[in-house]
Design a protein around this motif. Structure first.
Motif, PDB file in Angstrom:
ATOM      1  N   LEU A 106       0.829  -1.210   0.000  1.00  0.00           N
ATOM      2  CA  LEU A 106       0.000   0.000   0.000  1.00  0.00           C
ATOM      3  C   LEU A 106       0.864   1.261   0.000  1.00  0.00           C
ATOM      4  CD1 LEU A 106      -2.853  -0.939   2.510  1.00  0.00           C
ATOM      5  CD2 LEU A 106      -3.066  -0.560   0.040  1.00  0.00           C
ATOM      6  N   PHE A 107       1.945   1.260   0.764  1.00  0.00           N
ATOM      7  CA  PHE A 107       2.848   2.415   0.790  1.00  0.00           C
ATOM      8  C   PHE A 107       3.478   2.656  -0.587  1.00  0.00           C
ATOM      9  CE2 PHE A 107       7.174   4.063   1.190  1.00  0.00           C
ATOM     10  CZ  PHE A 107       6.926   5.282   1.808  1.00  0.00           C
ATOM     11  N   ALA A 108       3.925   1.586  -1.244  1.00  0.00           N
ATOM     12  CA  ALA A 108       4.533   1.730  -2.571  1.00  0.00           C
ATOM     13  C   ALA A 108       3.536   2.285  -3.577  1.00  0.00           C
ATOM     14  CB  ALA A 108       5.075   0.381  -3.042  1.00  0.00           C
ATOM     15  N   LEU A 109       2.285   1.819  -3.502  1.00  0.00           N
ATOM     16  CA  LEU A 109       1.263   2.328  -4.423  1.00  0.00           C
ATOM     17  C   LEU A 109       0.948   3.788  -4.132  1.00  0.00           C
ATOM     18  CD1 LEU A 109      -0.816   1.786  -6.666  1.00  0.00           C
ATOM     19  CD2 LEU A 109      -2.417   1.055  -4.871  1.00  0.00           C
ATOM     20  N   ALA A 110       0.802   4.138  -2.854  1.00  0.00           N
ATOM     21  CA  ALA A 110       0.475   5.526  -2.496  1.00  0.00           C
ATOM     22  C   ALA A 110       1.604   6.483  -2.834  1.00  0.00           C
ATOM     23  CB  ALA A 110       0.154   5.607  -0.998  1.00  0.00           C
ATOM     24  N   GLU A 111       2.838   5.998  -2.821  1.00  0.00           N
ATOM     25  CA  GLU A 111       3.979   6.859  -3.136  1.00  0.00           C
ATOM     26  C   GLU A 111       4.049   7.198  -4.611  1.00  0.00           C
ATOM     27  OE1 GLU A 111       8.831   6.912  -2.367  1.00  0.00           O
ATOM     28  OE2 GLU A 111       7.682   5.050  -2.209  1.00  0.00           O
ATOM     29  N   ARG A 112       3.429   6.359  -5.461  1.00  0.00           N
ATOM     30  CA  ARG A 112       3.569   6.537  -6.904  1.00  0.00           C
ATOM     31  C   ARG A 112       2.275   6.917  -7.611  1.00  0.00           C
ATOM     32  NH1 ARG A 112       7.049   3.090  -4.864  1.00  0.00           N
ATOM     33  NH2 ARG A 112       9.174   2.964  -5.711  1.00  0.00           N
ATOM     34  N   SER A 113       1.148   6.618  -7.031  1.00  0.00           N
ATOM     35  CA  SER A 113      -0.143   6.872  -7.687  1.00  0.00           C
ATOM     36  C   SER A 113      -0.751   8.175  -7.195  1.00  0.00           C
ATOM     37  CB  SER A 113      -1.108   5.709  -7.407  1.00  0.00           C
ATOM     38  OG  SER A 113      -2.387   5.988  -7.951  1.00  0.00           O
ATOM     39  N   ARG A 114      -1.436   8.883  -8.121  1.00  0.00           N
ATOM     40  CA  ARG A 114      -2.151  10.107  -7.777  1.00  0.00           C
ATOM     41  C   ARG A 114      -3.667   9.903  -7.785  1.00  0.00           C
ATOM     42  NH1 ARG A 114       1.661  14.086  -7.862  1.00  0.00           N
ATOM     43  NH2 ARG A 114       3.524  13.658  -9.132  1.00  0.00           N
TER      44      ARG A 114
ATOM     45  N   GLY B 265       2.539   7.389   2.282  1.00  0.00           N
ATOM     46  CA  GLY B 265       3.013   7.388   0.901  1.00  0.00           C
ATOM     47  C   GLY B 265       2.632   8.655   0.165  1.00  0.00           C
ATOM     48  N   GLN B 266       1.400   9.144   0.389  1.00  0.00           N
ATOM     49  CA  GLN B 266       0.995  10.408  -0.233  1.00  0.00           C
ATOM     50  C   GLN B 266       1.846  11.573   0.264  1.00  0.00           C
ATOM     51  OE1 GLN B 266      -2.293  11.086  -2.482  1.00  0.00           O
ATOM     52  NE2 GLN B 266      -0.840   9.484  -3.012  1.00  0.00           N
ATOM     53  N   LEU B 267       2.188  11.548   1.548  1.00  0.00           N
ATOM     54  CA  LEU B 267       3.046  12.596   2.109  1.00  0.00           C
ATOM     55  C   LEU B 267       4.422  12.580   1.455  1.00  0.00           C
ATOM     56  CD1 LEU B 267       3.458  14.829   4.205  1.00  0.00           C
ATOM     57  CD2 LEU B 267       4.157  13.067   5.835  1.00  0.00           C
ATOM     58  N   VAL B 268       4.979  11.397   1.275  1.00  0.00           N
ATOM     59  CA  VAL B 268       6.286  11.290   0.606  1.00  0.00           C
ATOM     60  C   VAL B 268       6.197  11.802  -0.835  1.00  0.00           C
ATOM     61  CG1 VAL B 268       8.025   9.658  -0.223  1.00  0.00           C
ATOM     62  CG2 VAL B 268       7.060   9.407   2.073  1.00  0.00           C
ATOM     63  N   GLN B 269       5.100  11.471  -1.517  1.00  0.00           N
ATOM     64  CA  GLN B 269       4.921  11.938  -2.891  1.00  0.00           C
ATOM     65  C   GLN B 269       4.820  13.459  -2.959  1.00  0.00           C
ATOM     66  OE1 GLN B 269       1.171  11.908  -5.740  1.00  0.00           O
ATOM     67  NE2 GLN B 269       1.907   9.815  -5.423  1.00  0.00           N
ATOM     68  N   VAL B 270       4.026  14.045  -2.069  1.00  0.00           N
ATOM     69  CA  VAL B 270       3.887  15.510  -2.046  1.00  0.00           C
ATOM     70  C   VAL B 270       5.215  16.173  -1.715  1.00  0.00           C
ATOM     71  CG1 VAL B 270       2.792  17.426  -0.831  1.00  0.00           C
ATOM     72  CG2 VAL B 270       1.437  15.459  -1.513  1.00  0.00           C
ATOM     73  N   ARG B 271       5.951  15.602  -0.776  1.00  0.00           N
ATOM     74  CA  ARG B 271       7.250  16.172  -0.426  1.00  0.00           C
ATOM     75  C   ARG B 271       8.223  16.110  -1.603  1.00  0.00           C
ATOM     76  NH1 ARG B 271      12.105  14.426   1.315  1.00  0.00           N
ATOM     77  NH2 ARG B 271      13.232  15.737   2.809  1.00  0.00           N
TER      78      ARG B 271
ATOM     79  N   ARG C  76       3.399  17.317 -14.302  1.00  0.00           N
ATOM     80  CA  ARG C  76       3.580  17.479 -12.861  1.00  0.00           C
ATOM     81  C   ARG C  76       2.693  18.611 -12.383  1.00  0.00           C
ATOM     82  NH1 ARG C  76       8.851  17.506 -14.729  1.00  0.00           N
ATOM     83  NH2 ARG C  76       9.078  19.701 -14.229  1.00  0.00           N
ATOM     84  N   PRO C  77       2.220  18.518 -11.136  1.00  0.00           N
ATOM     85  CA  PRO C  77       1.399  19.620 -10.623  1.00  0.00           C
ATOM     86  C   PRO C  77       2.228  20.881 -10.461  1.00  0.00           C
ATOM     87  CG  PRO C  77       1.933  18.071  -8.875  1.00  0.00           C
ATOM     88  CD  PRO C  77       2.403  17.442 -10.158  1.00  0.00           C
ATOM     89  N   SER C  78       1.629  22.016 -10.732  1.00  0.00           N
ATOM     90  CA  SER C  78       2.321  23.294 -10.644  1.00  0.00           C
ATOM     91  C   SER C  78       1.882  24.040  -9.401  1.00  0.00           C
ATOM     92  CB  SER C  78       2.034  24.150 -11.881  1.00  0.00           C
ATOM     93  OG  SER C  78       0.652  24.413 -11.986  1.00  0.00           O
TER      94      SER C  78
END
Length: 372
Positions: free
Chosen positions: A81-89, A140-146, A325-327
């Motif tokens: 779940l962490f791996a998916l959340a880190e890569r998926s939007r 994972g979402q937090l890591v992606q946003v960071r 990428r988000p701006s």
């Protein structure tokens, strides 16, 4: 914190995968050591699937569900779940996967028709398990946003450095231009007067020594004027970028502008060199402003610059794709597009801009090839 990130970056991916699989295998062994071989096989599949989490995170989540259903696995499903959340939007997908893993973990196995009391405890266990599966998703979402924020901050810092360099060049160019004007308008004028007066003295003087001195002064004045002209030329040419004292950009400069824009841009089409200088300058400024906006507001997007001619009119159309990428919300006054519209109207042309159906943006200018 910085040292921790550096140490993580130095750990090879294969070693990190092996360590995670080893931890997941230990957790699975504690859960299935006294159960059937089918449960052992499904738990082993869940642990082995973690090696694919960097490339196929959604598939890995699905592969951990059967093992979670038949055994009390913890590490494998949460890591997936962490791996998916880190890569998926896709947040709907993340929520669905978290619910699926929680349901598999809470459901009784082997399946039977539970009593009402058992159903209540199953529901309570599902709620608590769902809270546990939400944790790696949020992390994972937090890591992606960071990661995205760090990338955007780096891009913003790069843009600021570029703007500071441009500002320094502009200030230097203005100072050199002012110095060149002063030398041309004041110093050259005064030296010219000295040369004229020395020539008049040379003609009017009766004394041989006086004539010789006047001739020397006149010769030195003329030589000084030549040196001043060379210095003024060097000052005008050393501004770096185009200033009011250097030639304005034309169609010949568009290819270099596109190549050095810093984005994935393609130039197509061709315009005749015989079109008017104001039209060439307007087309160049349109391409320059459009590519600048793509770099600022559509990170990761590609662009196509199309030069075209339609009868007596010429024009350019710049179309960029959807950003990858988000701006971040950067300040913008829209004055660049307003200036392009005013420039086109002055030249009896038209200007249009707006979003495209696929999420990109298009800017187009049409101008008469020759002034009306």
């Amino acid at each position: 914190m910085r040292g921790l990130r550096a140490s993580r970056a130095r750990v090879p991916a294969a070693l990190a995968d092996a360590g995670l699989v080893a931890v997941a295998t230990g957790d699975a062994w504690l859960a299935v050591w006294d159960t059937s071989w089918s449960a052992v096989a499904l738990a082993g599949l869940a642990c082995a699937a973690l090696t694919l989490r960097r490339h196929l995170p959604f598939v890995v989540v699905l592969l951990t569900v059967p093992g979670t259903l038949v055994a009390d696995l913890v590490v494998a499903p949460l890591a997936a779940l962490f791996a998916l959340a880190e890569r998926s939007r896709d947040r709907r997908l993340l929520a669905a996967c978290a619910v699926l893993v929680a349901a598999a973990s809470a459901a009784p196995w082997p399946w039977h028709d539970p009593e009402s009391r058992d159903r209540t405890w199953t529901l309570i266990q599902f709620v608590y398990t769902l809270a546990g599966t939400a944790a790696p998703v949020l992390l994972g979402q937090l890591v992606q946003v960071r990661r995205d924020l760090s990338q955007r901050l780096a891009e913003i810092e790069e843009a600021r450095e570029h703007e500071r360099a441009l500002h320094a060049q502009a200030v230097l160019a203005r100072e050199r231009a002012q110095l060149a004007r002063e030398m041309h308008d004041v110093v050259s004028h005064q030296v010219s007067l000295i040369a004229v007066q020395a020539g008049a003295l040379q003609v009017a003087a009766k004394d041989t020594e006086a004539r010789q001195a006047a001739r020397t002064i006149r010769s030195l004045s003329v030589s000084t004027l030549d040196e001043l002209r060379n210095m003024v030329t060097l000052l005008r040419a050393s501004g770096g970028r185009a200033t009011e004292l250097t030639p304005q950009p034309t169609l010949a400069d568009i290819r270099r502008l596109v190549a050095t824009s810093g984005i994935d841009a393609e130039l197509t089409g061709r315009l005749p060199d015989a079109i008017s200088t104001p039209a060439q300058r307007a087309i160049y400024r349109t391409v320059q402003e459009a590519l600048t906006n793509v770099r600022k507001h559509a990170p990761g997007a590609g662009a196509t610059v199309e030069l075209w001619r339609d009868g007596d009119d010429v024009g350019v159309t710049i179309t960029n794709s959807r950003p990858t990428r988000p701006s971040l919300p950067l300040p913008g006054s829209q004055q660049g597009l307003v200036g392009l519209r005013e420039r086109s109207e002055i030249l009896h042309g038209t200007f249009s801009s707006g979003p495209t159906s696929d999420g990109g943006y298009r800017v187009s200018t049409r101008i008469p090839a020759q002034p009306k």
